[in-house]
Design a protein around this motif. Structure first.
Motif, PDB file in Angstrom:
ATOM      1  N   SER A   1       0.718  -1.145   0.139  1.00 54.39           N
ATOM      2  CA  SER A   1      -0.006  -0.177  -0.007  1.00 54.39           C
ATOM      3  C   SER A   1       0.835   1.412   0.020  1.00 54.39           C
ATOM      4  O   SER A   1       1.757   1.270   0.785  1.00 54.39           O
ATOM      5  CB  SER A   1      -0.829   0.120   1.225  1.00 54.39           C
ATOM      6  N   LEU A   2       0.592   2.092  -0.990  1.00 53.62           N
ATOM      7  CA  LEU A   2       1.159   3.464  -1.046  1.00 53.62           C
ATOM      8  C   LEU A   2       0.444   4.707  -0.559  1.00 53.62           C
ATOM      9  O   LEU A   2       0.676   5.659  -0.931  1.00 53.62           O
ATOM     10  CB  LEU A   2       1.954   3.556  -2.317  1.00 53.62           C
ATOM     11  N   ASP A   3      -0.611   4.191   0.058  1.00 57.51           N
ATOM     12  CA  ASP A   3      -1.777   5.404   0.069  1.00 57.51           C
ATOM     13  C   ASP A   3      -1.273   6.429   1.167  1.00 57.51           C
ATOM     14  O   ASP A   3      -1.681   7.735   0.893  1.00 57.51           O
ATOM     15  CB  ASP A   3      -2.940   5.023   1.232  1.00 57.51           C
ATOM     16  N   LYS A   4      -0.302   6.261   2.089  1.00 57.94           N
ATOM     17  CA  LYS A   4       0.362   7.309   2.461  1.00 57.94           C
ATOM     18  C   LYS A   4       1.329   8.105   2.134  1.00 57.94           C
ATOM     19  O   LYS A   4       1.840   9.307   2.448  1.00 57.94           O
ATOM     20  CB  LYS A   4       1.005   6.789   4.059  1.00 57.94           C
ATOM     21  N   TYR A   5       1.685   7.949   0.939  1.00 57.45           N
ATOM     22  CA  TYR A   5       2.832   8.413   0.222  1.00 57.45           C
ATOM     23  C   TYR A   5       2.170   9.529  -0.871  1.00 57.45           C
ATOM     24  O   TYR A   5       2.380   9.651  -1.787  1.00 57.45           O
ATOM     25  CB  TYR A   5       3.676   7.435  -0.594  1.00 57.45           C
ATOM     26  N   THR A   6       1.315  10.709  -0.131  1.00 62.29           N
ATOM     27  CA  THR A   6       0.560  11.589  -1.079  1.00 62.29           C
ATOM     28  C   THR A   6       1.535  12.728  -1.668  1.00 62.29           C
ATOM     29  O   THR A   6       1.335  13.134  -2.474  1.00 62.29           O
ATOM     30  CB  THR A   6      -0.448  11.940  -0.380  1.00 62.29           C
ATOM     31  N   ASN A   7       2.819  12.789  -1.211  1.00 59.49           N
ATOM     32  CA  ASN A   7       3.800  13.584  -1.460  1.00 59.49           C
ATOM     33  C   ASN A   7       4.453  13.141  -2.695  1.00 59.49           C
ATOM     34  O   ASN A   7       5.177  13.932  -3.351  1.00 59.49           O
ATOM     35  CB  ASN A   7       4.814  14.118  -0.469  1.00 59.49           C
ATOM     36  N   LEU A   8       4.635  11.943  -2.888  1.00 58.15           N
ATOM     37  CA  LEU A   8       5.439  11.392  -3.994  1.00 58.15           C
ATOM     38  C   LEU A   8       4.954  11.788  -5.469  1.00 58.15           C
ATOM     39  O   LEU A   8       3.777  11.908  -5.527  1.00 58.15           O
ATOM     40  CB  LEU A   8       5.055   9.712  -4.134  1.00 58.15           C
ATOM     41  N   GLU A   9       5.667  12.324  -6.321  1.00 56.36           N
ATOM     42  CA  GLU A   9       5.599  12.974  -7.453  1.00 56.36           C
ATOM     43  C   GLU A   9       6.286  11.937  -8.680  1.00 56.36           C
ATOM     44  O   GLU A   9       5.361  11.951  -9.761  1.00 56.36           O
ATOM     45  CB  GLU A   9       6.174  14.438  -7.440  1.00 56.36           C
ATOM     46  N   VAL A  10       7.171  11.488  -8.332  1.00 55.91           N
ATOM     47  CA  VAL A  10       7.663  10.592  -9.385  1.00 55.91           C
ATOM     48  C   VAL A  10       8.129   9.196  -8.784  1.00 55.91           C
ATOM     49  O   VAL A  10       8.720   8.950  -7.942  1.00 55.91           O
ATOM     50  CB  VAL A  10       9.060  11.024  -9.824  1.00 55.91           C
ATOM     51  N   LEU A  11       7.296   8.134  -9.577  1.00 61.85           N
ATOM     52  CA  LEU A  11       7.420   6.602  -9.279  1.00 61.85           C
ATOM     53  C   LEU A  11       7.918   6.021 -10.599  1.00 61.85           C
ATOM     54  O   LEU A  11       7.472   5.777 -11.350  1.00 61.85           O
ATOM     55  CB  LEU A  11       6.284   6.226  -8.622  1.00 61.85           C
ATOM     56  N   GLN A  12       9.338   5.431 -10.442  1.00 61.03           N
ATOM     57  CA  GLN A  12       9.744   4.786 -11.453  1.00 61.03           C
ATOM     58  C   GLN A  12       9.937   3.317 -11.158  1.00 61.03           C
ATOM     59  O   GLN A  12      10.892   3.010 -10.264  1.00 61.03           O
ATOM     60  CB  GLN A  12      11.133   5.405 -11.837  1.00 61.03           C
ATOM     61  N   LEU A  13       9.074   2.304 -11.813  1.00 62.81           N
ATOM     62  CA  LEU A  13       9.026   0.762 -11.532  1.00 62.81           C
ATOM     63  C   LEU A  13       9.159   0.029 -12.706  1.00 62.81           C
ATOM     64  O   LEU A  13       9.042  -1.129 -12.618  1.00 62.81           O
ATOM     65  CB  LEU A  13       7.649   0.668 -11.019  1.00 62.81           C
ATOM     66  N   TYR A  14       9.998   0.680 -13.721  1.00 65.60           N
ATOM     67  CA  TYR A  14      10.112  -0.263 -14.884  1.00 65.60           C
ATOM     68  C   TYR A  14      11.091  -1.202 -14.918  1.00 65.60           C
ATOM     69  O   TYR A  14      12.045  -1.106 -14.131  1.00 65.60           O
ATOM     70  CB  TYR A  14       9.992   0.422 -16.440  1.00 65.60           C
ATOM     71  N   GLY A  15      10.630  -2.364 -15.494  1.00 67.06           N
ATOM     72  CA  GLY A  15      11.709  -3.616 -15.392  1.00 67.06           C
ATOM     73  C   GLY A  15      11.487  -4.297 -14.247  1.00 67.06           C
ATOM     74  O   GLY A  15      12.263  -5.160 -14.027  1.00 67.06           O
ATOM     75  N   ASN A  16      10.242  -4.430 -13.869  1.00 67.29           N
ATOM     76  CA  ASN A  16      10.148  -5.332 -12.730  1.00 67.29           C
ATOM     77  C   ASN A  16       8.822  -6.234 -13.120  1.00 67.29           C
ATOM     78  O   ASN A  16       8.329  -6.422 -14.232  1.00 67.29           O
ATOM     79  CB  ASN A  16       9.332  -4.622 -11.540  1.00 67.29           C
ATOM     80  N   ASP A  17       8.068  -6.707 -12.201  1.00 69.01           N
ATOM     81  CA  ASP A  17       6.906  -7.552 -12.487  1.00 69.01           C
ATOM     82  C   ASP A  17       5.787  -7.565 -11.343  1.00 69.01           C
ATOM     83  O   ASP A  17       5.649  -8.187 -10.490  1.00 69.01           O
ATOM     84  CB  ASP A  17       7.288  -8.988 -12.537  1.00 69.01           C
ATOM     85  N   ILE A  18       5.183  -6.369 -11.214  1.00 67.00           N
ATOM     86  CA  ILE A  18       4.413  -5.901 -10.297  1.00 67.00           C
ATOM     87  C   ILE A  18       3.054  -6.689 -10.006  1.00 67.00           C
ATOM     88  O   ILE A  18       2.530  -6.596  -9.045  1.00 67.00           O
ATOM     89  CB  ILE A  18       3.951  -4.315 -10.227  1.00 67.00           C
ATOM     90  N   GLY A  19       2.563  -7.083 -11.062  1.00 65.16           N
ATOM     91  CA  GLY A  19       1.454  -7.961 -11.087  1.00 65.16           C
ATOM     92  C   GLY A  19       0.225  -7.076 -10.760  1.00 65.16           C
ATOM     93  O   GLY A  19       0.072  -6.055 -10.770  1.00 65.16           O
ATOM     94  N   ILE A  20      -1.048  -7.881 -10.864  1.00 65.03           N
ATOM     95  CA  ILE A  20      -2.205  -7.164 -10.799  1.00 65.03           C
ATOM     96  C   ILE A  20      -2.608  -6.516  -9.269  1.00 65.03           C
ATOM     97  O   ILE A  20      -2.956  -5.390  -9.106  1.00 65.03           O
ATOM     98  CB  ILE A  20      -3.454  -8.212 -11.120  1.00 65.03           C
ATOM     99  N   GLN A  21      -1.901  -7.137  -8.083  1.00 68.07           N
ATOM    100  CA  GLN A  21      -1.914  -6.411  -6.937  1.00 68.07           C
ATOM    101  C   GLN A  21      -1.127  -5.099  -6.710  1.00 68.07           C
ATOM    102  O   GLN A  21      -1.477  -4.220  -6.450  1.00 68.07           O
ATOM    103  CB  GLN A  21      -1.419  -7.521  -5.745  1.00 68.07           C
ATOM    104  N   GLY A  22      -0.043  -5.298  -7.408  1.00 63.87           N
ATOM    105  CA  GLY A  22       0.691  -3.955  -7.585  1.00 63.87           C
ATOM    106  C   GLY A  22      -0.033  -2.971  -8.367  1.00 63.87           C
ATOM    107  O   GLY A  22       0.048  -1.812  -7.987  1.00 63.87           O
ATOM    108  N   CYS A  23      -0.663  -3.065  -9.408  1.00 60.20           N
ATOM    109  CA  CYS A  23      -1.580  -2.048 -10.114  1.00 60.20           C
ATOM    110  C   CYS A  23      -2.720  -1.781  -9.135  1.00 60.20           C
ATOM    111  O   CYS A  23      -2.890  -0.600  -9.389  1.00 60.20           O
ATOM    112  CB  CYS A  23      -2.021  -2.742 -11.399  1.00 60.20           C
ATOM    113  N   ARG A  24      -3.151  -2.508  -8.351  1.00 61.20           N
ATOM    114  CA  ARG A  24      -4.043  -2.018  -7.475  1.00 61.20           C
ATOM    115  C   ARG A  24      -3.640  -1.147  -6.555  1.00 61.20           C
ATOM    116  O   ARG A  24      -4.415  -0.262  -6.143  1.00 61.20           O
ATOM    117  CB  ARG A  24      -4.833  -3.260  -6.908  1.00 61.20           C
ATOM    118  N   SER A  25      -2.381  -1.471  -5.967  1.00 64.79           N
ATOM    119  CA  SER A  25      -1.892  -0.543  -4.742  1.00 64.79           C
ATOM    120  C   SER A  25      -1.495   0.686  -5.525  1.00 64.79           C
ATOM    121  O   SER A  25      -2.134   1.791  -4.862  1.00 64.79           O
ATOM    122  CB  SER A  25      -0.639  -1.255  -4.323  1.00 64.79           C
ATOM    123  N   ILE A  26      -1.310   0.898  -6.821  1.00 65.65           N
ATOM    124  CA  ILE A  26      -0.860   2.185  -7.421  1.00 65.65           C
ATOM    125  C   ILE A  26      -2.046   2.529  -7.744  1.00 65.65           C
ATOM    126  O   ILE A  26      -2.301   3.840  -7.493  1.00 65.65           O
ATOM    127  CB  ILE A  26       0.095   1.794  -8.726  1.00 65.65           C
TER     128      ILE A  26
END
Length: 373
Positions: free
Chosen positions: A80-105
């Motif tokens: 869960s990234l819900d508390k990271y509301t100040n986050l402006e840039v998130l770079q995750l390419y080249g991983n395998d975040i899956g459907i749960q990762g997409c739901r978190s984002i």
């Protein structure tokens, strides 16, 4: 662990870079995040390390975090990234975040307090379902401007969700309220299907409007809803049953004259005629196709006149050029004729090679006769 005292005693530390360090694994990541917990850190760079688990981000808190680089780490789950509301840039390419990762984002993107502007998810094995989750989360998002989804495996279904996100053609209201914030969307361009290529074309068109217009919602309505050809095409691509008359169902009658006039102004008399007949079928007995055709004929006549005038100018230019070339050739011909006359009359000029040879033979024969005598 040796860095822990330093991290805990550095209240002003705002950037930590550990890129390209394969000794940094999930446990090292956990220790570093725990050491930064509650601090002032703004920029974290863990690109191309060996971090395959980032659940420490959920267990601890980095309230000022703005930039997080985690590319190429084989991450298979996003907490869960819900508390990271100040986050402006998130770079995750080249991983395998899956459907749960997409739901978190997606949960973060749906948070009205989120400030996320740039999201890199290239090459994450994202399929159609994951693409739909992300597209759905951006319907009311007003902060994300750039999304990179290139190198993933979603196809027609995922592209349809992204197209509908940017221009929902199901009604004028839905088009007007589509996402107008996203200005950059990276796609793989690898689908062999014609329909996918058409979807990508319309996605790029919507992104162009988002980038360049001060009133993108209004422009999308004018460009697509009031253009029957484009609306039919978009309905087909989005799986919506097309009906020309459906566009008028939710329009107040008071605004119809202005909308019809706008359609004629932007898309021509044919579109105006279709709208008139659709909104007032009885007008077919009063306003027929015959009333529209004279203006079209006049337009075509003007075009013919302009083309003829251009042809006349081109012919005149060619004639002038031909006359110049003919005059130059005439001058040259006269010079050659005068030179020929001069040679033939023996007045001036240079003897020809044949004349010179004959004279030489005659002189040689004369000398031989003199010696024999």
């Amino acid at each position: 662990q040796s860095m822990m005292p330093f991290l805990k005693n550095s209240p002003n530390l705002n950037t930590l870079r550990t890129n390209n360090n394969h000794n940094i694994n999930a446990e090292c990541f956990r220790l570093l995040i725990s050491g930064l917990h509650g601090g002032s850190i703004k920029n974290l760079h863990f690109a191309e390390c060996n971090v395959d688990d980032i659940t420490a981000l959920e267990n601890y808190s980095l309230p000022h975090l703005e930039i997080l680089y985690l590319r190429h780490n084989n991450i298979k789950n996003i907490p869960s990234l819900d508390k990271y509301t100040n986050l402006e840039v998130l770079q995750l390419y080249g991983n395998d975040i899956g459907i749960q990762g997409c739901r978190s984002i997606a949960n973060l993107l749906q948070n009205n307090s989120s400030r996320l502007r740039v999201l890199h998810l290239r090459s994450n094995e994202i399929g159609d379902e994951e693409a739909e989750i992300l597209a759905d989360s951006l319907k009311r998002n007003t902060t994300l401007t750039r999304l990179n989804l290139g190198g993933n495996k979603f196809e027609e279904k995922g592209l349809r969700a992204l197209l509908k996100l940017l221009n929902d053609i199901s009604s004028i209201a839905n088009t007007y309220n589509s996402n107008h914030t996203l200005t950059g969307l990276g796609l793989s361009n690898s689908s062999p299907f014609l329909k996918s290529a058409e979807m990508e074309k319309h996605i790029r068109s919507s992104l162009t409007i988002n980038r360049g217009s001060d009133a993108p919602g209004q422009l999308k309505v004018i460009e697509t809803q009031l253009n029957s050809v484009l609306r039919m095409e978009l309905c087909h691509l989005q799986g919506i049953e097309y009906s020309y008359n459906s566009i008028f169902a939710n329009i107040d009658d008071v605004f119809l004259p202005n909308i019809i006039a706008l359609a004629g102004q932007e898309h021509g008399q044919d579109e105006l005629y279709r709208m008139l007949i659709a909104t007032a079928p009885d007008l077919t007995s009063i306003i027929s196709r015959r009333a529209v055709l004279p203006e079209r004929i006049a337009e075509n006549t003007a075009q013919v006149v302009a083309l003829n005038a251009a042809h006349v100018r081109q012919v005149a230019d060619l004639k002038a050029e031909n006359l110049q070339q003919t005059a130059a050739l005439d001058v040259k011909r006269l010079e050659l004729e005068r030179e020929l006359e001069s040679i033939e009359s023996g007045q001036g000029g240079v003897p020809s090679l044949a004349d010179t040879s004959i004279a030489s033979i005659q002189r040689s024969s004369g000398k031989k006769r003199d010696r024999s005598v």
